[in-house]
Design an enzyme around this catalytic site. Structure first.
Site, PDB file in Angstrom:
ATOM      1  CG  HIS A 398      -1.676   1.332   1.258  1.00  0.00           C
ATOM      2  ND1 HIS A 398      -2.232   1.865   2.224  1.00  0.00           N
ATOM      3  CD2 HIS A 398      -2.544   1.724   0.227  1.00  0.00           C
ATOM      4  CE1 HIS A 398      -2.974   2.875   2.116  1.00  0.00           C
ATOM      5  NE2 HIS A 398      -3.316   2.656   0.480  1.00  0.00           N
ATOM      6  CD  GLU A 487     -11.665   4.861  -4.088  1.00  0.00           C
ATOM      7  OE1 GLU A 487     -12.277   4.527  -2.971  1.00  0.00           O
ATOM      8  OE2 GLU A 487     -10.751   5.872  -3.914  1.00  0.00           O
ATOM      9  CD  GLU A 493     -12.697   3.752   0.572  1.00  0.00           C
ATOM     10  OE1 GLU A 493     -12.132   2.800   0.329  1.00  0.00           O
ATOM     11  OE2 GLU A 493     -12.247   4.745   0.329  1.00  0.00           O
TER      12      GLU A 493
HETATM   13  C1  NOJ Z   1      -8.878   5.942   0.551  1.00  0.00           C
HETATM   14  C2  NOJ Z   1      -8.908   4.719  -0.193  1.00  0.00           C
HETATM   15  O1  NOJ Z   1      -9.939   4.637  -0.846  1.00  0.00           O
HETATM   16  C3  NOJ Z   1      -9.142   3.656   1.106  1.00  0.00           C
HETATM   17  O2  NOJ Z   1      -9.281   2.417   0.509  1.00  0.00           O
HETATM   18  C4  NOJ Z   1      -7.965   3.653   1.881  1.00  0.00           C
HETATM   19  O3  NOJ Z   1      -8.092   2.510   2.981  1.00  0.00           O
HETATM   20  C5  NOJ Z   1      -7.582   4.895   2.525  1.00  0.00           C
HETATM   21  N1  NOJ Z   1      -7.704   5.974   1.533  1.00  0.00           N
HETATM   22  C6  NOJ Z   1      -6.227   5.164   3.361  1.00  0.00           C
HETATM   23  O4  NOJ Z   1      -5.406   4.908   2.473  1.00  0.00           O
HETATM   24 CA    CA Z   2     -11.371   6.580  -2.133  1.00  0.00          CA
END
Ligand code: NOJ
Ligand code: CA
Length: 690
Positions: A398, A487, A493
């Protein structure tokens, strides 16, 4: 390449000037494109589908900042035409082979005022869409130049229903609005959205693409762009007086739009039309308009499913920073995810919060928060790499840049070498916050080039990319097949967002809008719908049934699919989890069985590695009966259908996690009837019996 003679070149003589018009029909004659230079020198095009005019005469042109001039009065110099018919095989995707068949028309024009700049407009007319782009050849009158605005019109001329999100230079993570064009109010719609990190809204009448329109007489019109490279994303300004759109480009930090050097070209402007919603979803025009890959080695590119040390943070079980006592990315915890992935044949484990800097990552707009190579002391990356390898699983890296993109560019090589050393071959990147230090926009030319530089450089290190907070995709995964997903829309989320969250209809719209440009890391697979598990004060819930979450693995295509919920939330429901374990992420064929934007869709896909088919169907907030013919199955063959459906009493508000599983023998002459609950779905595996 063969020349085609279907082009009609008509020269209409008037007393002093000539109007020059050309027209071309698609090979199946459904589309008719007309292009003309009017007596006044306006270069315009129009488009009809099945005899109905979909785009009325619409002007093409540019405003340049340097040299300061307008390109809006042209003289036609010459025309080229050709016909292409070929097949190609994507490295991964929804189809094993794709037909690339189009008629091409290139108009070479010259500005009639000084400086007499030459421009070409290249039109490609497919059976499932139109693409056109501007080209600026090398010429003495133009070498380095600065674009002030692109003035491409799309006059649809009628008050269509539109599926739209507000025009914004920095984010596309909005809910879709469904209104008549006359009711588009982008600022008012955006005001309701309180949960987006950074926004730069444009105007009340500006929307983003992909944009879907539906006419009163049943035509679907999808407007987007293909092959967005070295150029800003476009937005569309709506003029309600005549229901026309005009392009506006995302600016850079000082207000310019694009810096180009001849020979240069814009992205393709795409207009797909059909009287069937299913055909819009099946269109391959956008992919066909992208360049084939230049990668010599693609053997490192592998579609995959992955679990993640991720949802824990989003639901408040853990946190990204070490400080605060809830650090999720510790060796012991990640080991559990590796065990979970190994037990269920998942390829990868994403780990967020593994690296130093999260104490200070958001809102401070600092350059050097992350170096991408320094794990927290409780995270033993060497040990975990070996442990994962011993179980046939790989860690997924990440890289949250926190918007400090020049910092990331400086450190990219070191970061990718560090990944190579640790046997990590996939990176999830992220761009939360303002892009510093110059204040570029997420969707401007500089960032568009940045995302491409990441894909290209990662490719040289044998690394696959999943970009979050990036610009809308435009089919570039053909050219960069290691750029697996983005994304670039509202994903799972946002179920945590206290205001609007994700509505039941959102996932019936994104296939027609965001997904037209390419795969999305939507992160499906939620089995526990109340999000107050670790924080009793939370009121947020996931507004789908469990069966709908399974169906997403089919209806939201991605070669990189997350298995997003916490491992413990799958416990007790492992019979339903079996579908996630079985479902492939790479397909030989795709059939769009039924679809209506905002209401429902049903898709069947054939596995690339076996003779099995899979089906997914989802509905909006209304329950729905769907009867689907199985004529996509191989004739004469018997299949076991394993059906993961909403339980009879399932309902996204009252009983979202209730499902039922049944099995029956079927063949291609059969029809299956499904009852989808409110915001429900169904997922089916058709296993070939031998
Ligand atoms: C936004 C991302 O879309 C999400 O998946 C991620 O966990 C957070 N930022 C932290 O980087
Ligand atoms: Ca995002």
């Amino acid at each position: 390449m063969t020349r085609f003679i279907a082009v009609v070149l008509a020269l209409f003589a008037s007393s002093t000037v000539l109007s020059q018009s050309l027209s071309v029909k698609s090979t199946d004659s459904r589309y008719l494109l007309k292009v003309e230079v009017t007596p006044a020198g306006i270069l315009q095009y129009s488009l009809s589908f099945l005899g109905k005019q979909v785009v009325q005469p619409s002007a093409l042109g540019f405003d340049l900042e340097k040299p300061k001039t307008k390109l809006n009065r042209f003289k036609l110099e010459s025309v080229d035409s050709s016909y292409i018919n070929q097949n190609w095989a994507p490295i991964w995707g929804e189809y094993a082979t794709i037909k690339n068949e189009y008629k091409e028309l290139v108009l070479h024009v010259k500005q009639t005022t000084n400086p007499a700049i030459q421009v070409a407009v290249r039109f490609r007319l497919f059976k499932d869409g139109l693409g056109f782009r501007y080209e600026f050849p090398s010429q003495t009158n133009l070498s380095h130049f600065v674009v002030k605005e692109e003035n491409t019109q799309i006059v649809v001329g009628k008050n269509h229903t539109a599926f739209w999100i507000p025009g914004d230079y920095d984010t596309n993570e909005y809910l879709y609005n469904t209104t008549k064009l006359s009711e588009v109010h982008a600022l008012a719609a955006a005001k309701k959205e309180k949960d987006i990190a950074v926004t730069s809204l444009v105007s009340d009448q500006t929307v983003q693409t992909p944009l879907l329109l539906k006419s009163a007489d049943g035509l679907y019109i999808s407007i987007h762009e293909a092959a967005l490279r070295n150029y800003p994303a476009w937005l569309l300004n709506l003029n309600k007086a005549n229901f026309s759109f005009e392009s506006t480009l995302v600016p850079d930090a000082v207000g310019n739009k694009a810096y180009l050097q001849t020979p240069a070209n814009t992205p393709w402007r795409t207009i797909l039309v059909s009287n069937k919603a299913t055909e819009i979803l099946a269109s391959t025009t956008i992919l066909n308009l992208n360049e084939p890959t230049a990668f010599e080695n693609t053997s490192f590119i592998k579609p995959q499913k992955f679990a993640g040390m991720w949802w824990e943070m989003h639901v408040g079980k853990a946190n990204w920073p070490l400080a605060g006592g809830k650090h999720g990315a510790n060796t012991e915890n990640v080991k559990k995810y590796i065990d979970f992935a190994a037990a269920h044949k998942l390829d990868g484990v994403l780990v967020e919060g593994w690296n130093q800097g999260w104490e200070d990552w958001f809102g401070n707009w600092k350059e050097n928060v992350f170096d991408f190579v320094s794990p927290y002391p409780d995270y033993d990356i060497q040990y975990l790499t070996k442990y994962a390898q011993s179980k046939g699983v790989r860690l997924i890296m990440h890289h949250e840049t926190s918007g400090a993109v020049t910092n990331y560019e400086r450190r990219m090589d070191t970061a990718y070498r560090f990944m190579n050393l640790n046997g990590i071959n996939t990176v999830k990147t992220g761009y939360v916050g303002k892009i510093i230090p110059r204040g570029e926009h997420h969707d401007g030319q500089w960032m568009v080039n940045h995302y491409e530089r990441v894909a290209a450089k990662a490719g040289t290190y044998g690394i696959m990319v999943d970009a979050h907070e990036s610009v809308h995709p435009t089919g570039l995964h053909r050219t960069f097949p290691n750029w697996m997903a983005n994304e670039a829309a509202r994903g799972t989320e946002f179920n945590n967002a206290p205001t609007l969250g994700i509505t039941p209809e959102h996932t019936t719209i994104i296939p027609f809008t965001r997904l037209m440009g390419g795969p999305m890391d939507f992160t499906p697979g939620m089995f526990h719908m109340k999000l107050n598990q670790f924080d009793p004060s939370r009121k947020t819930v996931i507004r789908t049934t469990l069966a709908k979450q399974l169906a997403f693995y089919i209806t939201i295509y991605s070669p990189l699919q997350m298995v997003s919920d916490l491992p413990e939330n799958y416990e007790g429901k492992m019979d339903a989890f079996q579908f996630i374990e079985d479902v492939p992420v790479d397909w030989a064929d795709t059939k769009i069985l039924a679809a209506e934007p905002g209401d429902y869709l049903a898709i069947a896909r054939k596995d690339k590695k076996s003779e099995d088919w899979y089906l997914g169907a989802v509905t909006d907030e209304n329950k729905r009966a769907l009867a689907l013919s199985l004529n996509f199955l191989s004739p004469g063959k018997k299949y076991e259908a394993i059906i993961y459906a909403d339980a009879d009493n399932a309902d996204f508000e009252k009983n979202p996690e209730a499902y039922k599983i049944s099995k029956q023998m079927v063949q291609s002459t059969d029809q299956l009837s499904f009852q989808l609950a409110r915001s429900g779905g169904v997922a089916v595996r058709f296993r070939l019996m031998d």
